[in-house]
Scaffold this motif. Structure first.
Motif, PDB file in Angstrom:
ATOM      1  N   SER A  94      -7.397   6.134   1.694  1.00 21.63           N
ATOM      2  CA  SER A  94      -7.412   7.175   2.719  1.00 21.63           C
ATOM      3  C   SER A  94      -6.094   7.113   3.487  1.00 21.63           C
ATOM      4  CB  SER A  94      -8.603   7.021   3.674  1.00 21.63           C
ATOM      5  OG  SER A  94      -8.431   5.886   4.486  1.00 21.63           O
ATOM      6  N   VAL A  95      -5.583   8.286   3.825  1.00 23.00           N
ATOM      7  CA  VAL A  95      -4.330   8.405   4.565  1.00 23.00           C
ATOM      8  C   VAL A  95      -4.596   9.274   5.783  1.00 23.00           C
ATOM      9  CG1 VAL A  95      -1.936   9.182   4.489  1.00 23.00           C
ATOM     10  CG2 VAL A  95      -2.990   8.225   2.432  1.00 23.00           C
ATOM     11  N   THR A  96      -4.215   8.780   6.970  1.00 24.80           N
ATOM     12  CA  THR A  96      -4.425   9.508   8.218  1.00 24.80           C
ATOM     13  C   THR A  96      -3.095   9.698   8.928  1.00 24.80           C
ATOM     14  OG1 THR A  96      -6.626   8.534   8.444  1.00 24.80           O
ATOM     15  CG2 THR A  96      -5.653   9.507  10.432  1.00 24.80           C
ATOM     16  N   LEU A  97      -2.868  10.932   9.386  1.00 28.16           N
ATOM     17  CA  LEU A  97      -1.689  11.266  10.184  1.00 28.16           C
ATOM     18  C   LEU A  97      -2.096  12.364  11.160  1.00 28.16           C
ATOM     19  CD1 LEU A  97       1.453  11.084  10.683  1.00 28.16           C
ATOM     20  CD2 LEU A  97       1.648  12.975   9.064  1.00 28.16           C
ATOM     21  N   ALA A  98      -1.869  12.131  12.434  1.00 32.70           N
ATOM     22  CA  ALA A  98      -2.120  13.147  13.471  1.00 32.70           C
ATOM     23  C   ALA A  98      -3.501  13.798  13.336  1.00 32.70           C
ATOM     24  CB  ALA A  98      -1.017  14.207  13.439  1.00 32.70           C
ATOM     25  N   ARG A  99      -4.526  12.991  13.308  1.00 35.69           N
ATOM     26  CA  ARG A  99      -5.924  13.428  13.258  1.00 35.69           C
ATOM     27  C   ARG A  99      -6.346  14.082  11.944  1.00 35.69           C
ATOM     28  NH1 ARG A  99      -4.256  15.183  18.326  1.00 35.69           N
ATOM     29  NH2 ARG A  99      -4.430  17.341  17.705  1.00 35.69           N
ATOM     30  N   VAL A 136       2.393  11.743   0.376  1.00 35.61           N
ATOM     31  CA  VAL A 136       2.398  10.329   0.717  1.00 35.61           C
ATOM     32  C   VAL A 136       1.931   9.596  -0.539  1.00 35.61           C
ATOM     33  CG1 VAL A 136       1.473   8.555   2.272  1.00 35.61           C
ATOM     34  CG2 VAL A 136       1.819  10.880   3.115  1.00 35.61           C
ATOM     35  N   TRP A 137       2.561   8.456  -0.860  1.00 27.47           N
ATOM     36  CA  TRP A 137       2.203   7.764  -2.084  1.00 27.47           C
ATOM     37  C   TRP A 137       2.413   6.265  -1.937  1.00 27.47           C
ATOM     38  CZ3 TRP A 137       6.474  10.706  -1.263  1.00 27.47           C
ATOM     39  CH2 TRP A 137       7.716  10.096  -1.425  1.00 27.47           C
ATOM     40  N   GLY A 138       1.877   5.537  -2.930  1.00 30.04           N
ATOM     41  CA  GLY A 138       2.021   4.090  -2.921  1.00 30.04           C
ATOM     42  C   GLY A 138       1.250   3.466  -4.049  1.00 30.04           C
ATOM     43  N   THR A 139       0.875   2.199  -3.864  1.00 27.76           N
ATOM     44  CA  THR A 139       0.109   1.489  -4.884  1.00 27.76           C
ATOM     45  C   THR A 139      -1.046   0.745  -4.223  1.00 27.76           C
ATOM     46  OG1 THR A 139       1.583  -0.425  -4.744  1.00 27.76           O
ATOM     47  CG2 THR A 139       2.055   1.180  -6.472  1.00 27.76           C
ATOM     48  N   ALA A 140      -2.121   0.607  -4.982  1.00 26.62           N
ATOM     49  CA  ALA A 140      -3.316  -0.114  -4.531  1.00 26.62           C
ATOM     50  C   ALA A 140      -3.962  -0.706  -5.776  1.00 26.62           C
ATOM     51  CB  ALA A 140      -4.280   0.849  -3.828  1.00 26.62           C
ATOM     52  N   ASP A 141      -5.099  -1.351  -5.617  1.00 28.06           N
ATOM     53  CA  ASP A 141      -5.823  -1.849  -6.782  1.00 28.06           C
ATOM     54  C   ASP A 141      -6.220  -0.664  -7.654  1.00 28.06           C
ATOM     55  OD1 ASP A 141      -5.640  -4.463  -5.866  1.00 28.06           O
ATOM     56  OD2 ASP A 141      -7.610  -4.404  -4.891  1.00 28.06           O
ATOM     57  N   ALA A 142      -6.193  -0.839  -8.944  1.00 26.90           N
ATOM     58  CA  ALA A 142      -6.572   0.221  -9.885  1.00 26.90           C
ATOM     59  C   ALA A 142      -7.949   0.771  -9.524  1.00 26.90           C
ATOM     60  CB  ALA A 142      -6.573  -0.313 -11.307  1.00 26.90           C
ATOM     61  N   THR A 187      -7.849   9.846  -1.709  1.00 29.64           N
ATOM     62  CA  THR A 187      -7.468   9.970  -3.109  1.00 29.64           C
ATOM     63  C   THR A 187      -7.884   8.685  -3.809  1.00 29.64           C
ATOM     64  OG1 THR A 187      -5.658  10.557  -4.618  1.00 29.64           O
ATOM     65  CG2 THR A 187      -5.120   9.044  -2.805  1.00 29.64           C
ATOM     66  N   GLN A 188      -7.636   8.609  -5.086  1.00 31.15           N
ATOM     67  CA  GLN A 188      -8.005   7.414  -5.846  1.00 31.15           C
ATOM     68  C   GLN A 188      -6.791   6.925  -6.617  1.00 31.15           C
ATOM     69  OE1 GLN A 188     -11.361   7.981  -8.398  1.00 31.15           O
ATOM     70  NE2 GLN A 188     -11.704   5.787  -8.643  1.00 31.15           N
ATOM     71  N   ALA A 189      -6.584   5.606  -6.602  1.00 32.58           N
ATOM     72  CA  ALA A 189      -5.494   4.999  -7.363  1.00 32.58           C
ATOM     73  C   ALA A 189      -5.819   5.088  -8.846  1.00 32.58           C
ATOM     74  CB  ALA A 189      -5.291   3.551  -6.939  1.00 32.58           C
ATOM     75  N   GLY A 190      -4.806   5.345  -9.634  1.00 30.79           N
ATOM     76  CA  GLY A 190      -4.985   5.422 -11.084  1.00 30.79           C
ATOM     77  C   GLY A 190      -5.153   4.041 -11.694  1.00 30.79           C
ATOM     78  N   THR A 191      -5.263   3.995 -13.007  1.00 30.11           N
ATOM     79  CA  THR A 191      -5.417   2.705 -13.702  1.00 30.11           C
ATOM     80  C   THR A 191      -4.184   1.825 -13.538  1.00 30.11           C
ATOM     81  OG1 THR A 191      -4.645   3.720 -15.752  1.00 30.11           O
ATOM     82  CG2 THR A 191      -7.035   3.620 -15.418  1.00 30.11           C
ATOM     83  N   ASP A 192      -3.032   2.446 -13.241  1.00 26.41           N
ATOM     84  CA  ASP A 192      -1.799   1.685 -12.991  1.00 26.41           C
ATOM     85  C   ASP A 192      -1.647   1.313 -11.509  1.00 26.41           C
ATOM     86  OD1 ASP A 192      -1.258   4.170 -11.892  1.00 26.41           O
ATOM     87  OD2 ASP A 192       0.605   4.491 -13.011  1.00 26.41           O
ATOM     88  N   GLY A 193      -2.623   1.707 -10.666  1.00 20.40           N
ATOM     89  CA  GLY A 193      -2.578   1.399  -9.245  1.00 20.40           C
ATOM     90  C   GLY A 193      -1.825   2.420  -8.408  1.00 20.40           C
ATOM     91  N   ARG A 194      -1.142   3.348  -9.040  1.00 24.01           N
ATOM     92  CA  ARG A 194      -0.384   4.340  -8.269  1.00 24.01           C
ATOM     93  C   ARG A 194      -1.315   5.418  -7.726  1.00 24.01           C
ATOM     94  NH1 ARG A 194       5.228   5.404 -11.579  1.00 24.01           N
ATOM     95  NH2 ARG A 194       5.838   3.222 -11.656  1.00 24.01           N
ATOM     96  N   TRP A 195      -1.019   5.856  -6.504  1.00 18.47           N
ATOM     97  CA  TRP A 195      -1.794   6.931  -5.885  1.00 18.47           C
ATOM     98  C   TRP A 195      -0.855   7.867  -5.153  1.00 18.47           C
ATOM     99  CZ3 TRP A 195      -1.300   7.501  -0.696  1.00 18.47           C
ATOM    100  CH2 TRP A 195      -0.832   6.398   0.026  1.00 18.47           C
ATOM    101  N   ARG A 196      -1.339   9.079  -4.910  1.00 18.44           N
ATOM    102  CA  ARG A 196      -0.588  10.094  -4.168  1.00 18.44           C
ATOM    103  C   ARG A 196      -1.588  10.981  -3.443  1.00 18.44           C
ATOM    104  NH1 ARG A 196       4.569  12.892  -4.944  1.00 18.44           N
ATOM    105  NH2 ARG A 196       4.381  14.994  -4.138  1.00 18.44           N
ATOM    106  N   ALA A 197      -1.267  11.309  -2.189  1.00 17.79           N
ATOM    107  CA  ALA A 197      -2.105  12.206  -1.387  1.00 17.79           C
ATOM    108  C   ALA A 197      -1.177  13.207  -0.724  1.00 17.79           C
ATOM    109  CB  ALA A 197      -2.878  11.418  -0.337  1.00 17.79           C
ATOM    110  N   LEU A 255       0.801  -1.226   0.000  1.00 22.59           N
ATOM    111  CA  LEU A 255       0.000   0.000   0.000  1.00 22.59           C
ATOM    112  C   LEU A 255       0.833   1.276   0.000  1.00 22.59           C
ATOM    113  CD1 LEU A 255      -2.958   0.701  -0.282  1.00 22.59           C
ATOM    114  CD2 LEU A 255      -3.150   0.721   2.189  1.00 22.59           C
ATOM    115  N   LEU A 256       1.710   1.464   1.002  1.00 22.56           N
ATOM    116  CA  LEU A 256       2.575   2.642   1.063  1.00 22.56           C
ATOM    117  C   LEU A 256       3.924   2.340   0.416  1.00 22.56           C
ATOM    118  CD1 LEU A 256       1.891   3.749   4.728  1.00 22.56           C
ATOM    119  CD2 LEU A 256       1.412   5.116   2.693  1.00 22.56           C
TER     120      LEU A 256
END
Length: 181
Positions: free
Chosen positions: A52-57, A41-47, A62-72, A22-23
């Protein structure tokens, strides 16, 4: 008082390949994220998956692209921690513990930058007294590539400065961080 964590990214040697779920592999326990700047913050998930990314409340989605890559991008934060960084996509969850927000410095060079603490002057005393939990080192494995790489070619880990770990830290990076702290 203010907590100021220092991270040192060092270009050095590595060992075995690693896939981060994921990350991206940069986001591991003990990571330091740059203070007072937007936090990518970025990583890969299912296309097409919602991530969702949570840090300190704060939570961003965001949504993963067709290649599975995402960035928030999380909002800038003051120095502090420790926090947990949590990424979720469907049933997948990735938790990173002991996250600090502070200053991130890149240490790069040749043999003078690779010289480890154990080879520095008064090494045994320096190692024995190296209890600095807010100083962390991340070594980027050395590899030649003619195009940008999506991840690291071998295993990586954030290391907290302690008598057990600092022996192999870059001496220049470690002493620089200690002086800044």
């Amino acid at each position: 008082g203010k907590t100021l964590a220092l991270a040192l990214l060092f270009i050095g040697g590595g060992a075995r390949a690693q896939e981060a779920p994921l990350l991206h592999a940069l986001f591991q326990d003990h990571v330091v994220l740059q203070r007072e700047r937007p936090i990518p913050v970025w990583g890969t998930a299912d296309a097409g998956a919602t991530v969702s990314v949570t840090l300190a409340r704060e939570t961003v989605t965001t949504q993963a692209g067709t290649d599975g890559r995402w960035r928030a991008t999380l909002r800038p934060a003051a120095a502090g921690g420790p926090y947990e960084l949590v990424a979720r996509a469907g049933q997948a969850i990735h938790v990173v513990r002991d996250v600090m927000i502070g200053d991130v410095w890149l240490c790069s060079g040749q043999s003078n930058m690779e010289l480890p603490v154990w080879r520095a002057l008064d090494a045994s005393s320096e190692i024995a007294s190296a209890s600095h939990p807010r100083i962390r080192l991340f070594t980027v494995p050395q590899v030649a590539a003619v195009v940008p790489q999506a991840t690291f070619p071998s295993a990586t880990a954030w290391k907290v400065a302690s008598p057990e770990t600092v022996r192999d830290f870059s001496a220049a990076c470690f002493y620089f961080a200690r002086e800044l702290q």
